[in-house]
Scaffold this motif. Structure first.
Motif, PDB file in Angstrom:
ATOM      1  N   GLY A  87       3.863  85.753 -42.512  1.00 48.71           N
ATOM      2  CA  GLY A  87       4.209  86.592 -41.369  1.00 48.71           C
ATOM      3  C   GLY A  87       3.150  87.638 -41.070  1.00 48.71           C
ATOM      4  N   THR A  88       2.558  88.221 -42.109  1.00 50.04           N
ATOM      5  CA  THR A  88       1.502  89.211 -41.899  1.00 50.04           C
ATOM      6  C   THR A  88       0.280  88.561 -41.260  1.00 50.04           C
ATOM      7  N   ALA A  89      -0.088  87.385 -41.737  1.00 54.75           N
ATOM      8  CA  ALA A  89      -1.236  86.685 -41.152  1.00 54.75           C
ATOM      9  C   ALA A  89      -1.000  86.379 -39.680  1.00 54.75           C
ATOM     10  N   ILE A  90       0.196  85.893 -39.359  1.00 56.12           N
ATOM     11  CA  ILE A  90       0.505  85.574 -37.959  1.00 56.12           C
ATOM     12  C   ILE A  90       0.511  86.836 -37.107  1.00 56.12           C
ATOM     13  N   ILE A 120       8.949  89.522 -39.925  1.00 52.08           N
ATOM     14  CA  ILE A 120       7.766  90.212 -40.437  1.00 52.08           C
ATOM     15  C   ILE A 120       6.597  90.061 -39.465  1.00 52.08           C
ATOM     16  N   ALA A 121       6.434  88.876 -38.895  1.00 60.79           N
ATOM     17  CA  ALA A 121       5.344  88.649 -37.956  1.00 60.79           C
ATOM     18  C   ALA A 121       5.465  89.576 -36.742  1.00 60.79           C
ATOM     19  N   ARG A 122       6.651  89.735 -36.219  1.00 57.77           N
ATOM     20  CA  ARG A 122       6.836  90.568 -35.028  1.00 57.77           C
ATOM     21  C   ARG A 122       6.607  92.045 -35.341  1.00 57.77           C
ATOM     22  N   VAL A 123       7.031  92.477 -36.525  1.00 57.60           N
ATOM     23  CA  VAL A 123       6.824  93.878 -36.900  1.00 57.60           C
ATOM     24  C   VAL A 123       5.331  94.177 -37.044  1.00 57.60           C
ATOM     25  N   VAL A 124       4.598  93.288 -37.725  1.00 61.72           N
ATOM     26  CA  VAL A 124       3.156  93.493 -37.905  1.00 61.72           C
ATOM     27  C   VAL A 124       2.443  93.420 -36.565  1.00 61.72           C
ATOM     28  N   ARG A 125       2.836  92.491 -35.717  1.00 56.11           N
ATOM     29  CA  ARG A 125       2.205  92.383 -34.393  1.00 56.11           C
ATOM     30  C   ARG A 125       2.419  93.662 -33.590  1.00 56.11           C
ATOM     31  N   SER A 126       3.630  94.208 -33.624  1.00 59.52           N
ATOM     32  CA  SER A 126       3.898  95.441 -32.880  1.00 59.52           C
ATOM     33  C   SER A 126       3.016  96.582 -33.362  1.00 59.52           C
ATOM     34  N   ALA A 127       2.839  96.670 -34.694  1.00 58.06           N
ATOM     35  CA  ALA A 127       1.957  97.707 -35.230  1.00 58.06           C
ATOM     36  C   ALA A 127       0.512  97.469 -34.813  1.00 58.06           C
ATOM     37  N   MET A 128       0.103  96.206 -34.774  1.00 57.12           N
ATOM     38  CA  MET A 128      -1.271  95.870 -34.415  1.00 57.12           C
ATOM     39  C   MET A 128      -1.587  96.241 -32.976  1.00 57.12           C
ATOM     40  N   ILE A 129      -0.642  96.022 -32.079  1.00 59.38           N
ATOM     41  CA  ILE A 129      -0.890  96.308 -30.661  1.00 59.38           C
ATOM     42  C   ILE A 129      -1.205  97.779 -30.457  1.00 59.38           C
ATOM     43  N   GLY A 130      -0.559  98.640 -31.249  1.00 61.86           N
ATOM     44  CA  GLY A 130      -0.823 100.063 -31.119  1.00 61.86           C
ATOM     45  C   GLY A 130      -2.077 100.525 -31.834  1.00 61.86           C
ATOM     46  N   LEU A 131      -2.670  99.651 -32.662  1.00 57.59           N
ATOM     47  CA  LEU A 131      -3.826 100.065 -33.463  1.00 57.59           C
ATOM     48  C   LEU A 131      -5.141  99.417 -33.046  1.00 57.59           C
ATOM     49  N   LEU A 155       0.809  98.733 -43.264  1.00 58.61           N
ATOM     50  CA  LEU A 155       1.590  98.587 -44.486  1.00 58.61           C
ATOM     51  C   LEU A 155       2.929  99.308 -44.422  1.00 58.61           C
ATOM     52  N   GLY A 156       2.996 100.441 -43.716  1.00 57.04           N
ATOM     53  CA  GLY A 156       4.248 101.182 -43.636  1.00 57.04           C
ATOM     54  C   GLY A 156       5.377 100.353 -43.072  1.00 57.04           C
ATOM     55  N   PRO A 157       5.280  99.923 -41.810  1.00 51.73           N
ATOM     56  CA  PRO A 157       6.348  99.080 -41.263  1.00 51.73           C
ATOM     57  C   PRO A 157       6.510  97.757 -41.995  1.00 51.73           C
ATOM     58  N   LEU A 158       5.420  97.227 -42.561  1.00 54.19           N
ATOM     59  CA  LEU A 158       5.518  95.973 -43.310  1.00 54.19           C
ATOM     60  C   LEU A 158       6.367  96.151 -44.559  1.00 54.19           C
ATOM     61  N   ILE A 159       6.172  97.242 -45.284  1.00 52.25           N
ATOM     62  CA  ILE A 159       6.955  97.493 -46.494  1.00 52.25           C
ATOM     63  C   ILE A 159       8.429  97.665 -46.158  1.00 52.25           C
ATOM     64  N   VAL A 160       8.707  98.399 -45.090  1.00 50.17           N
ATOM     65  CA  VAL A 160      10.103  98.602 -44.673  1.00 50.17           C
ATOM     66  C   VAL A 160      10.759  97.269 -44.331  1.00 50.17           C
ATOM     67  N   GLN A 161      10.084  96.460 -43.509  1.00 48.94           N
ATOM     68  CA  GLN A 161      10.658  95.186 -43.100  1.00 48.94           C
ATOM     69  C   GLN A 161      10.796  94.226 -44.269  1.00 48.94           C
ATOM     70  N   ALA A 162       9.808  94.187 -45.154  1.00 49.67           N
ATOM     71  CA  ALA A 162       9.884  93.286 -46.309  1.00 49.67           C
ATOM     72  C   ALA A 162      11.040  93.673 -47.228  1.00 49.67           C
ATOM     73  N   THR A 163      11.280  94.970 -47.387  1.00 52.62           N
ATOM     74  CA  THR A 163      12.386  95.413 -48.239  1.00 52.62           C
ATOM     75  C   THR A 163      13.723  94.998 -47.642  1.00 52.62           C
TER      76      THR A 163
END
Length: 293
Positions: free
Chosen positions: A105-108, A165-176, A205-213
């Motif tokens: 999910g992180t890779a995607i 997980i993919a959608r959460v990481v993508r959302s963070a990426m769009i803002g960064l 990593l912040g939103p990723l850790i939350v979503q993974a948990t």
């Protein structure tokens, strides 16, 4: 070295995050209880009073006693011993499923958010298709295709957990992806791989850790559900969901005379999932920019 400077959290920020987490009493409670579960799982061969596979048909559904503290199951096996060894199976299966989902999910999410355009659209539509199915139903379809077994159940749960997980990481990426430190890294000649792994990933990593948990809680439930349906852990493996299934298959009289054979495995699943959710809420407080300043 703009990418390294940008991703190094100040010591004061780390201290504030620690205080934010420990201020959440439910999160601390979840860490303590889940830590006990993990410790019990590691020390199961030492702590278990009986062999979890040893049968005593003369002691079928015997209630809790001084010898068998939590009673005996439909084959006379010690329930406490099977619960201790079951912690190994259920928790490790959930963790491995989430680890698989987190990697894929992180890779995607990284690639979709970084590239954007049609590439992002195609990957996200694929994730939407997976999200259109209820997670347990999709996991059942995958395991039914691959064949029953704990390994296939973990693979199925990992696959159905990828989209969140993919959608959460993508959302963070769009803002960064268009932030100043990314532009600085590009101007210094950093390649795409370095920008993704050294600059953008640490900031996700912040939103990723939350979503993974939070995904771990769902994974534990899904693994138990698949085992309950006979698609996950197979007999005689001590797994909490499979223990529930074995008790139910013994007949309706279990509800009337041997409720302990159902209550104890179900209670372990409920407590583990609840504690993981508490920890996820604690991490959400930690990484919430509005809460931690």
């Amino acid at each position: 070295m703009a990418d390294q400077v940008a991703t190094a959290p100040p010591r004061g920020a780390r201290s504030r995050r620690q205080r934010a987490f420990f201020a959440n009493r439910l999160a601390v409670f979840g860490v303590v209880v889940l830590g006990i579960f993990v410790l019990v799982a590691v020390l199961a061969p030492v702590l278990a009073p009986f062999d979890p596979y040893a049968q005593d048909l003369g002691g079928r559904f015997q209630p809790p006693s001084g010898t068998h503290l939590l009673g005996q199951d439909e084959l006379g096996r010690d329930i406490l011993s099977r619960l201790l060894f079951g912690a190994r199976v259920t928790l490790s299966a959930g963790l491995l499923s989430v680890a698989l989902a987190a990697v894929v999910g992180t890779a995607i999410g990284l690639l979709a958010g970084y590239r954007g355009g049609w590439f992002d659209a195609v990957l996200m539509r694929l994730m939407d298709i997976l999200l259109a199915f209820p997670s347990v139903l999709l996991a059942i379809m995958i395991v039914s295709t691959l064949g029953p077994g704990l390994g296939n159940a973990m693979l199925a749960v990992g696959i159905v957990s990828v989209p969140q997980i993919a959608r959460v990481v993508r959302s963070a990426m769009i803002g960064l992806r268009d932030s100043d430190y990314v532009l600085a890294a590009r101007s210094m000649g950093a390649g795409h791989g370095r920008i993704l792994l050294r600059t953008l990933l640490p900031n996700c990593l912040g939103p990723l850790i939350v979503q993974a948990t939070l995904t771990l809680a769902a994974a534990i439930l899904d693994i138990a559900a698949l085992s309950f349906l006979g698609l996950g852990a197979q007999a005689p493996t001590p797994e909490w969901g499979a223990m529930l299934s074995d008790a139910f298959r013994a007949g309706f009289h279990v509800f009337l005379t041997s409720q302990f054979a159902i209550v104890f495995p179900g209670l372990m699943i409920a407590v583990a999932v609840l504690c993981v959710n508490f920890i996820g809420d604690g991490f959400r407080d930690v990484f919430d920019p509005k809460a931690v300043r």
